[in-house]
Design a protein around this motif. Sequence first.
Motif, short mmCIF file in Angstrom:
data_model
loop_
_atom_site.label_atom_id
_atom_site.label_comp_id
_atom_site.label_asym_id
_atom_site.label_seq_id
_atom_site.Cartn_x
_atom_site.Cartn_y
_atom_site.Cartn_z
N VAL A 14 0.84 -1.21 0.00
CA VAL A 14 0.00 0.00 0.00
C VAL A 14 0.87 1.25 0.00
CG1 VAL A 14 -1.73 1.30 1.29
CG2 VAL A 14 -1.90 -1.20 1.14
N LEU A 49 -7.27 -5.95 -1.78
CA LEU A 49 -6.83 -5.01 -2.80
C LEU A 49 -7.60 -5.25 -4.10
CD1 LEU A 49 -2.97 -5.38 -2.24
CD2 LEU A 49 -4.34 -3.37 -1.63
N GLN A 50 -7.95 -4.14 -4.74
CA GLN A 50 -8.51 -4.20 -6.08
C GLN A 50 -7.38 -3.95 -7.05
OE1 GLN A 50 -11.28 -5.16 -7.19
NE2 GLN A 50 -12.96 -4.64 -5.79
N ARG A 51 -7.15 -4.91 -7.94
CA ARG A 51 -6.02 -4.78 -8.86
C ARG A 51 -6.53 -4.79 -10.29
NH1 ARG A 51 -4.43 -8.15 -4.65
NH2 ARG A 51 -5.11 -10.06 -5.73
N LYS A 55 -4.24 0.36 -12.17
CA LYS A 55 -4.04 0.86 -10.81
C LYS A 55 -4.41 -0.20 -9.78
CE LYS A 55 -8.62 2.92 -10.14
NZ LYS A 55 -9.35 4.12 -9.74
N SER A 57 -6.01 -0.40 -5.69
CA SER A 57 -6.66 0.36 -4.62
C SER A 57 -7.14 -0.60 -3.53
CB SER A 57 -7.85 1.17 -5.17
OG SER A 57 -8.81 0.29 -5.73
N THR A 59 -9.76 -2.24 -0.98
CA THR A 59 -11.18 -2.49 -0.83
C THR A 59 -11.61 -1.91 0.52
OG1 THR A 59 -10.85 -4.61 0.28
CG2 THR A 59 -10.98 -4.64 -2.13
N GLU A 63 -9.17 -1.40 3.73
CA GLU A 63 -8.94 -0.18 4.49
C GLU A 63 -9.06 -0.44 6.00
OE1 GLU A 63 -11.60 2.80 3.09
OE2 GLU A 63 -10.51 3.14 1.20
#
Length: 321
Positions: A14, A49-51, A55, A57, A59, A63
């Motif tokens: 991150v 994680l969204q991959r 990019k 980010s 989820t 977080e």
Amino acid sequence: MDKLQAMQIFRSVVDEGGFAAAARALNMSPAGVTRYMSDLESDVGARLLQRTTRKMSLTEAGEAYLDRVRHILDDVEDARAVVQAHTQEVAGVLRIVTSPLLATHLLAPVVAGFRQLHPRVTFDVSVEVMGPRSTAVNDCDIKLLTAPTDFNANLIARPIITTVGVLCASPQYLQDRPPLLRPEDLKAHDCMAFRHPERRAGNIQLTNPDQDGVTVEINLQPSFQVNHLDTILRATLDGAGISSQPLNLVAQYLNDGRLVRVLSPWSSGQLTLYAALPSRKFLPTRTQAFVEYLTERTRNSVHSALARAAEQREAAERKGR
């Protein structure tokens, strides 16, 4: 999977903004980082994680998990810092177990000097008669004990000094007494002895290192015998006669003139002073500092006593010529 390492890798992914960057920062392969992240997500049962090809980010679950991970890793670092402070800073309570004789004549004389150097160290000393029921090494920082030089016990024991038994008397006792030139001359003196359950108190074996270790046995009639070493030392200091004492314990009295070594270089055997420790690893710095200080002070005191005895011996030989 090492969960703590997986958390560290997740945080790095991150913070670094991607798998490849995290791999470079952690000196790992990208495949290794990917494998850890996959295992971590399987372990928590959620995607963190969204991959996409463009990019990466977090989820919503990611977080929430990252927030807790940061707290956990911070606590781990704080815990490590606390432990390192205890092992690196010369401070805290030094717990020592030893015998009455060593406590009085070896430990007590060095406390003031050590605390001048390290005022944040305090002492908690237990004085015990050493035996099978005495305090275990794991329950203290240092256990001071003396044993024969071939001592072999299931202990982590650091030798402080190997010493010899020396014959000594007070200057007051030696005034107007017959000269002591050879071991047999002891028969004309008041000699004190430790009463051992397995040995006759009147027998003493003496060894001369200057004569290839020749050994003689003298049969004496003790004027005073007792099963307490400190009592014999106290009586010797007060002029009751001649006794055999470990050199490291009486070095301070030989150096300040309260005792005089007689029949040098004859000795009555060898003993080693040990500092038994609970572990070889992760010793608090206060423990290491005290063992080093005690070793230096004891060895310096013994060397001074040996030099003083040699000077007295040479003076006696010149006087006898």
